[in-house]
Design a protein around this motif. Structure first.
Motif, PDB file in Angstrom:
ATOM      1  N   PHE A  34      -2.842  25.621  34.892  1.00 63.27           N
ATOM      2  CA  PHE A  34      -2.462  25.025  33.626  1.00 63.27           C
ATOM      3  C   PHE A  34      -2.473  25.999  32.453  1.00 63.27           C
ATOM      4  O   PHE A  34      -1.502  26.057  31.686  1.00 63.27           O
ATOM      5  N   PRO A  35      -3.549  26.789  32.259  1.00 65.83           N
ATOM      6  CA  PRO A  35      -3.520  27.728  31.123  1.00 65.83           C
ATOM      7  C   PRO A  35      -2.349  28.694  31.183  1.00 65.83           C
ATOM      8  O   PRO A  35      -1.777  29.044  30.144  1.00 65.83           O
ATOM      9  N   LEU A  36      -1.978  29.128  32.391  1.00 66.42           N
ATOM     10  CA  LEU A  36      -0.849  30.041  32.524  1.00 66.42           C
ATOM     11  C   LEU A  36       0.451  29.358  32.101  1.00 66.42           C
ATOM     12  O   LEU A  36       1.306  29.972  31.433  1.00 66.42           O
ATOM     13  N   LEU A  37       0.605  28.075  32.488  1.00 65.58           N
ATOM     14  CA  LEU A  37       1.793  27.329  32.079  1.00 65.58           C
ATOM     15  C   LEU A  37       1.865  27.196  30.561  1.00 65.58           C
ATOM     16  O   LEU A  37       2.925  27.381  29.948  1.00 65.58           O
ATOM     17  N   VAL A  38       0.712  26.889  29.952  1.00 68.52           N
ATOM     18  CA  VAL A  38       0.697  26.683  28.508  1.00 68.52           C
ATOM     19  C   VAL A  38       0.933  27.993  27.767  1.00 68.52           C
ATOM     20  O   VAL A  38       1.641  28.030  26.756  1.00 68.52           O
ATOM     21  N   ILE A  39       0.332  29.078  28.257  1.00 71.59           N
ATOM     22  CA  ILE A  39       0.564  30.389  27.641  1.00 71.59           C
ATOM     23  C   ILE A  39       2.048  30.756  27.721  1.00 71.59           C
ATOM     24  O   ILE A  39       2.648  31.212  26.737  1.00 71.59           O
ATOM     25  N   ALA A  40       2.636  30.539  28.900  1.00 74.73           N
ATOM     26  CA  ALA A  40       4.057  30.845  29.069  1.00 74.73           C
ATOM     27  C   ALA A  40       4.905  30.002  28.118  1.00 74.73           C
ATOM     28  O   ALA A  40       5.853  30.503  27.491  1.00 74.73           O
ATOM     29  N   ALA A  41       4.560  28.720  27.986  1.00 78.17           N
ATOM     30  CA  ALA A  41       5.309  27.847  27.075  1.00 78.17           C
ATOM     31  C   ALA A  41       5.177  28.323  25.641  1.00 78.17           C
ATOM     32  O   ALA A  41       6.163  28.335  24.880  1.00 78.17           O
ATOM     33  N   GLY A  42       3.963  28.732  25.253  1.00 77.95           N
ATOM     34  CA  GLY A  42       3.762  29.226  23.897  1.00 77.95           C
ATOM     35  C   GLY A  42       4.551  30.484  23.614  1.00 77.95           C
ATOM     36  O   GLY A  42       5.159  30.626  22.538  1.00 77.95           O
ATOM     37  N   ALA A 219      -0.047  18.579  33.520  1.00 83.08           N
ATOM     38  CA  ALA A 219      -0.029  19.996  33.146  1.00 83.08           C
ATOM     39  C   ALA A 219       1.343  20.416  32.634  1.00 83.08           C
ATOM     40  O   ALA A 219       1.469  21.068  31.587  1.00 83.08           O
ATOM     41  N   VAL A 220       2.392  20.045  33.357  1.00 82.75           N
ATOM     42  CA  VAL A 220       3.744  20.430  32.955  1.00 82.75           C
ATOM     43  C   VAL A 220       4.128  19.743  31.650  1.00 82.75           C
ATOM     44  O   VAL A 220       4.732  20.358  30.753  1.00 82.75           O
ATOM     45  N   ILE A 222       2.140  18.643  29.195  1.00 83.38           N
ATOM     46  CA  ILE A 222       1.430  19.236  28.061  1.00 83.38           C
ATOM     47  C   ILE A 222       2.021  20.603  27.716  1.00 83.38           C
ATOM     48  O   ILE A 222       2.106  20.985  26.542  1.00 83.38           O
ATOM     49  N   ALA A 223       2.440  21.359  28.728  1.00 80.85           N
ATOM     50  CA  ALA A 223       3.075  22.651  28.467  1.00 80.85           C
ATOM     51  C   ALA A 223       4.354  22.464  27.647  1.00 80.85           C
ATOM     52  O   ALA A 223       4.642  23.240  26.728  1.00 80.85           O
ATOM     53  N   VAL A 224       5.117  21.418  27.961  1.00 78.58           N
ATOM     54  CA  VAL A 224       6.333  21.143  27.194  1.00 78.58           C
ATOM     55  C   VAL A 224       5.980  20.732  25.766  1.00 78.58           C
ATOM     56  O   VAL A 224       6.677  21.109  24.806  1.00 78.58           O
ATOM     57  N   ILE A 225       4.885  19.973  25.596  1.00 78.15           N
ATOM     58  CA  ILE A 225       4.438  19.606  24.251  1.00 78.15           C
ATOM     59  C   ILE A 225       4.115  20.862  23.443  1.00 78.15           C
ATOM     60  O   ILE A 225       4.509  20.998  22.282  1.00 78.15           O
ATOM     61  N   VAL A 226       3.396  21.790  24.067  1.00 79.05           N
ATOM     62  CA  VAL A 226       3.052  23.047  23.390  1.00 79.05           C
ATOM     63  C   VAL A 226       4.321  23.818  23.035  1.00 79.05           C
ATOM     64  O   VAL A 226       4.438  24.381  21.938  1.00 79.05           O
ATOM     65  N   LEU A 227       5.278  23.844  23.953  1.00 80.65           N
ATOM     66  CA  LEU A 227       6.550  24.522  23.691  1.00 80.65           C
ATOM     67  C   LEU A 227       7.232  23.939  22.458  1.00 80.65           C
ATOM     68  O   LEU A 227       7.704  24.683  21.577  1.00 80.65           O
ATOM     69  N   ALA A 228       7.271  22.607  22.359  1.00 78.63           N
ATOM     70  CA  ALA A 228       7.913  21.963  21.216  1.00 78.63           C
ATOM     71  C   ALA A 228       7.163  22.244  19.916  1.00 78.63           C
ATOM     72  O   ALA A 228       7.773  22.531  18.880  1.00 78.63           O
ATOM     73  N   VAL A 229       5.824  22.185  19.984  1.00 79.73           N
ATOM     74  CA  VAL A 229       5.022  22.396  18.778  1.00 79.73           C
ATOM     75  C   VAL A 229       5.118  23.845  18.309  1.00 79.73           C
ATOM     76  O   VAL A 229       5.322  24.118  17.118  1.00 79.73           O
ATOM     77  N   LEU A 302      -0.358  23.664  14.666  1.00 80.31           N
ATOM     78  CA  LEU A 302      -0.618  24.952  15.304  1.00 80.31           C
ATOM     79  C   LEU A 302      -2.024  25.050  15.901  1.00 80.31           C
ATOM     80  O   LEU A 302      -2.178  25.511  17.042  1.00 80.31           O
ATOM     81  N   PRO A 303      -3.102  24.635  15.205  1.00 85.45           N
ATOM     82  CA  PRO A 303      -4.433  24.699  15.833  1.00 85.45           C
ATOM     83  C   PRO A 303      -4.512  23.905  17.133  1.00 85.45           C
ATOM     84  O   PRO A 303      -5.177  24.336  18.084  1.00 85.45           O
ATOM     85  N   ALA A 304      -3.849  22.767  17.198  1.00 87.33           N
ATOM     86  CA  ALA A 304      -3.867  21.966  18.424  1.00 87.33           C
ATOM     87  C   ALA A 304      -3.170  22.694  19.566  1.00 87.33           C
ATOM     88  O   ALA A 304      -3.619  22.654  20.720  1.00 87.33           O
ATOM     89  N   ALA A 305      -2.055  23.364  19.262  1.00 87.33           N
ATOM     90  CA  ALA A 305      -1.341  24.106  20.300  1.00 87.33           C
ATOM     91  C   ALA A 305      -2.198  25.243  20.851  1.00 87.33           C
ATOM     92  O   ALA A 305      -2.275  25.450  22.068  1.00 87.33           O
ATOM     93  N   VAL A 306      -2.867  25.977  19.962  1.00 85.54           N
ATOM     94  CA  VAL A 306      -3.743  27.077  20.408  1.00 85.54           C
ATOM     95  C   VAL A 306      -4.946  26.518  21.154  1.00 85.54           C
ATOM     96  O   VAL A 306      -5.364  27.068  22.180  1.00 85.54           O
ATOM     97  N   PHE A 307      -5.503  25.425  20.658  1.00 80.98           N
ATOM     98  CA  PHE A 307      -6.657  24.811  21.316  1.00 80.98           C
ATOM     99  C   PHE A 307      -6.292  24.381  22.737  1.00 80.98           C
ATOM    100  O   PHE A 307      -7.102  24.501  23.661  1.00 80.98           O
ATOM    101  N   SER A 308      -5.077  23.880  22.914  1.00 84.04           N
ATOM    102  CA  SER A 308      -4.637  23.427  24.235  1.00 84.04           C
ATOM    103  C   SER A 308      -4.698  24.541  25.259  1.00 84.04           C
ATOM    104  O   SER A 308      -5.037  24.313  26.428  1.00 84.04           O
ATOM    105  N   VAL A 309      -4.387  25.749  24.825  1.00 81.88           N
ATOM    106  CA  VAL A 309      -4.468  26.902  25.733  1.00 81.88           C
ATOM    107  C   VAL A 309      -5.919  27.320  25.928  1.00 81.88           C
ATOM    108  O   VAL A 309      -6.419  27.416  27.052  1.00 81.88           O
ATOM    109  N   TRP A 310      -6.609  27.530  24.811  1.00 75.73           N
ATOM    110  CA  TRP A 310      -7.921  28.161  24.889  1.00 75.73           C
ATOM    111  C   TRP A 310      -8.967  27.293  25.577  1.00 75.73           C
ATOM    112  O   TRP A 310      -9.770  27.793  26.369  1.00 75.73           O
TER     113      TRP A 310
END
Length: 341
Positions: A34-42, A219-220, A222-229, A302-310
């Motif tokens: 999941f973290p890798l997916l979110v990092i890639a989306a970001g 996981a997928v 949430i990654a799309v949510i991060v991508l949009a944000v 933005l803080p929520a998007a970073v928090f989602s990864v970290w």
């Protein structure tokens, strides 16, 4: 989070860990990837933001998919477990909604964050427990039943707790429409969770066959949510990335530590204290991002998007450390062996 001092009334850990099921193995792989997916989306969102223009309105619907998936994982015993342990669940709920909102306000104030970012950090703190906390608790050899109970109750009470807390703590930075926020949480969180639970009750036999896919769906999504944000606030990231990252690391790290400490102080035992760490320190950042985008601005999301990864990276690392500590405690060292002879 020291593990060396024994709790006065520890909860016994099982002599043998239960054999992982296919669902357990799938969830473990999903929370690892999941973290890798979110990092890639970001990264994609920052590099090519114009490719995802107009995606922001889909975020509440995407969050609804995540919460519906959470509802599908719930069973009637999950709710009876709350009644059997009201003290522990109540402590987890209070710790979650006191520690993280308070830390969010304190960090925003100490770091003197701009109003939009301050409101975003506080909103993350006022969100319910994160959707991955149960899996991370399992990986840490924590009290999974307590983790599920606290996560479920914190999600169900979110419409009543998150808006007034946000108004109280973030109102000094920005105008907060708490009434509208209640409506949004009902639509994107409570209703999908209850619908998912209803489907599980009525068609549990079929849902059970699909359980191992649910962590991947979440996981997928949430990654799309991060991508949009992230794509919606890409221009701000270059200016504020370091400051936001510092705020997120402090928020999450202190939350994990204080959550664990609350379990230790309450003498819940080490497995329950591990669960408390993740139930306090891991937030539903997807909800925070959705609310921030709808009620404040892309910068506040933005803080929520970073928090989602970290918090998923830190959660996996802390879980691995806790699991190793638990295994060492179960294996007597040479000194203990000599003393027993």
């Amino acid at each position: 989070m020291p593990e060396s001092e024994p709790a006065p009334t520890p909860e016994p850990e099982p002599a043998e860990a239960p054999a992982p099921t296919a669902t357990d193995r799938s969830a473990k792989r999903a929370v690892t990837v999941f973290p890798l997916l979110v990092i890639a989306a970001g990264v994609v969102g920052v590099l090519t933001p114009s490719s995802f223009t107009g995606w922001a309105p889909a975020v509440p619907w995407l969050l609804g998919i995540v919460m519906f998936s959470m509802g599908l994982t719930l069973t009637l015993p999950d709710f009876t477990a709350v009644a059997r342990r009201p003290w522990a669940v109540g402590l987890g709920l209070v710790a979650h909604y006191v520690i993280m909102p308070g830390l969010g306000w304190l960090i925003a104030t100490v770091l003197d964050l701009p109003p939009q970012l301050a409101a975003g950090v506080i909103l993350v703190g006022c969100a319910p427990s994160g959707t991955a906390s149960n899996v991370v608790t399992y990986l840490a050899r924590g009290d999974v039943a307590l983790s599920v109970s606290v996560a479920t109750v914190s999600t169900l009470v979110a419409p009543l707790v998150t808006p007034p807390l946000t108004l109280l703590l973030a109102g000094q930075f920005l105008d907060v429409d708490a009434g509208s926020m209640v409506t949004d949480i009902l639509k994107t969180v409570l209703v999908p969770v209850l619908l998912g639970f209803l489907v599980r009750v009525l068609a549990g036999r079929y849902v059970d066959k699909a359980l191992r896919f649910l962590p991947w769906i979440s996981a997928v999504t949430i990654a799309v949510i991060v991508l949009a944000v992230v794509s919606g606030s890409a221009a701000l990231i270059k200016d504020a990335a370091a400051l936001v990252f510092l705020a997120v690391v402090l928020h999450n790290g202190l939350g994990l530590a204080l959550g664990y400490a609350s379990g230790k102080l309450a003498r819940l035992g080490k497995p329950a204290s591990r669960a408390m760490a993740f139930e306090v320190g891991m937030q539903n950042s997807g909800l925070a991002a959705s609310l921030a985008g709808a009620h404040f601005s892309p910068a506040a999301a933005l803080p929520a998007a970073v928090f989602s990864v970290w918090h998923n990276v830190s959660g996996a690392l802390v879980a691995a450390w806790m699991a190793r500590s638990a295994r060492r405690e179960r294996q007597p060292g040479p000194a203990a062996a000599r003393d027993s002879t």
